[in-house]
Design a protein around this motif. Structure first.
Motif, PDB file in Angstrom:
ATOM      1  N   HIS A  76      31.944  15.368  13.214  1.00 34.93           N
ATOM      2  CA  HIS A  76      32.887  16.077  12.352  1.00 34.93           C
ATOM      3  C   HIS A  76      33.729  15.158  11.462  1.00 34.93           C
ATOM      4  CE1 HIS A  76      31.692  19.495  14.681  1.00 34.93           C
ATOM      5  NE2 HIS A  76      32.509  20.300  14.044  1.00 34.93           N
ATOM      6  N   HIS A 125      29.153  25.008   7.246  1.00 38.74           N
ATOM      7  CA  HIS A 125      29.793  24.060   8.154  1.00 38.74           C
ATOM      8  C   HIS A 125      28.770  23.271   8.977  1.00 38.74           C
ATOM      9  CE1 HIS A 125      32.755  22.306  10.833  1.00 38.74           C
ATOM     10  NE2 HIS A 125      32.118  22.806  11.884  1.00 38.74           N
ATOM     11  N   ASP A 173      31.877  28.075  19.239  1.00 33.87           N
ATOM     12  CA  ASP A 173      32.865  27.053  18.916  1.00 33.87           C
ATOM     13  C   ASP A 173      34.285  27.612  18.888  1.00 33.87           C
ATOM     14  OD1 ASP A 173      33.845  24.602  18.309  1.00 33.87           O
ATOM     15  OD2 ASP A 173      33.357  24.674  16.186  1.00 33.87           O
ATOM     16  N   GLU A 179      26.649  23.241  16.344  1.00 34.16           N
ATOM     17  CA  GLU A 179      27.658  23.040  17.396  1.00 34.16           C
ATOM     18  C   GLU A 179      27.018  23.079  18.786  1.00 34.16           C
ATOM     19  OE1 GLU A 179      30.591  22.059  16.609  1.00 34.16           O
ATOM     20  OE2 GLU A 179      30.978  22.837  14.587  1.00 34.16           O
TER      21      GLU A 179
HETATM   22 MG    MG Z   1      32.837  22.481  13.939  1.00 32.18          MG
END
Ligand code: MG
Length: 353
Positions: A234, A253, A127, A175
């Motif tokens: 997101h 995350h 990412d 991701e």
């Molecule tokens: Mg991200």
């Protein structure tokens, strides 16, 4: 393997050769390497190869809670004390925090010194390695201070993932899932078959995922349009992540983004005609890999407030990337608060049943 972008290259599975080539072709006054306690132990020894110039280590504490202006002050201070000039180089050896914050400090120190990114987590490899977004968290808002600036090069070492805790691998894999869902149906078909992440040969997965992101970022480096596709999961995910950051059970995350993708796939059923079958496929995979827990209804107002504050949104509207089907997405769908809350509650219900 080398993936070329307009201004720099991403090298996969080679570290010494591209670095040596860099030092041969650039005059560098001093080299600094930014690490935390984990990458100092597990990754720094890889920079001990013949021909590597001497470098000074700048160490910060590991963790998102240190991605702030205090850590920046420490980094800038070290650079100043060591009389770093504009030909000094900062190598950021670590996960997203090190890369984003080290890059930010380099890009602003004396109006910018060169930096090289060596991301060490799956999340940062697939990412943060592409796209030049740098920054820090400010007053509980993630990445709210920052800028776009490309590194000299990015070096991806799949071997570093061997020392990564499985929760971190799982987080980064969110991701990979996102990239496939927005743009690559074939990769999604492969992902759907995954039962667990322990047996994966990462090199090719990383390359493929990075290429998806690269193809999006090169056409829209400053997120005016197409790049917003990468925000899938997101909008809700960041709000969830921010909320839990200040609790006793913070989410990684990718765990928050996995939840966000569930909610936004649910919204895609309503606003983008994502089929029930495709939603179920996404739900099943995320449930299998992440075991997400329902989110307490009482925090909904706070989540909505946080979504409105997100830098991706403007004029108080909440903007989403929608999935028509796995591999096909579109941007700029405004959705009202009530529909967002309804989608989260529906996912909650399905998780509890
Ligand atoms: Mg991200």
């Amino acid at each position: 393997m080398e993936i070329k972008l307009q201004e720099y290259s991403i090298h996969i599975d080679s570290l010494a050769a591209p670095l040596l080539e860099y030092f041969e072709s650039h005059s560098t006054s001093k080299v600094f390497v930014l690490v935390d306690e984990n990458t100092k132990e597990h990754c720094l020894p890889s920079l001990n190869f013949e021909g590597m110039p001497d470098f000074q280590i700048i160490e910060i504490k590991a963790g998102e809670q240190f991605k702030n202006i205090d850590s920046c002050q420490l980094i800038w201070q070290r650079l100043l004390e060591s009389a770093a000039d504009r030909k000094a180089l900062l190598i950021n050896l670590g996960g997203g925090v090190i890369g984003d914050m080290g890059g930010f400090c380099a890009a602003t120190f004396k109006r910018g010194i060169p930096f090289i990114q060596i991301p060490t987590t799956l999340l940062s490899q697939v990412d943060a390695s592409v796209g030049g977004k740098l920054g820090i968290d400010f007053q509980e808002v993630k990445n709210s201070i920052g800028l776009f600036q490309n590194p000299e090069m990015v070096l991806l070492q799949p071997d570093f993932l061997k020392t990564l805790p499985s929760a971190e691998l799982r987080s980064g894999f969110a991701e990979v899932i996102k990239h496939a869902l927005i743009q690559d149906k074939d990769q999604w078909d492969e992902i759907e078959k995954i039962e667990n992440l322990s047996a994966i040969e990462w090199k090719n997965w990383i390359a493929r995922s990075v290429i998806i992101k690269k193809n999006i970022v090169v056409v829209d480096p400053f997120e005016k349009g197409e790049r917003k596709k990468l925000n899938f999961g997101h909008t809700v995910g960041h709000a969830i992540e921010s909320f839990f950051l200040n609790t006793e059970s913070p989410l990684l995350h990718g765990e928050a983004i996995a939840w966000g993708m569930l909610a936004e796939a649910k919204l895609s059923q309503v606003f983008a005609n994502l089929s029930d079958k495709h939603f179920q496929g996404i739900f099943d995979l995320i449930e299998r890999l992440y075991q997400p827990k329902p989110i307490t209804e009482t925090i909904m107002p706070e989540l909505v407030k946080s979504m409105k504050n997100d830098k991706k949104n403007s004029f108080g509207k909440i903007n989403f990337t929608m999935l028509k089907e796995p591999g096909t997405s579109f941007i700029n769908q405004d959705i009202a608060e009530q529909s967002i809350i309804k989608a989260i509650l529906e996912v909650n219900q399905q998780l509890s049943s």
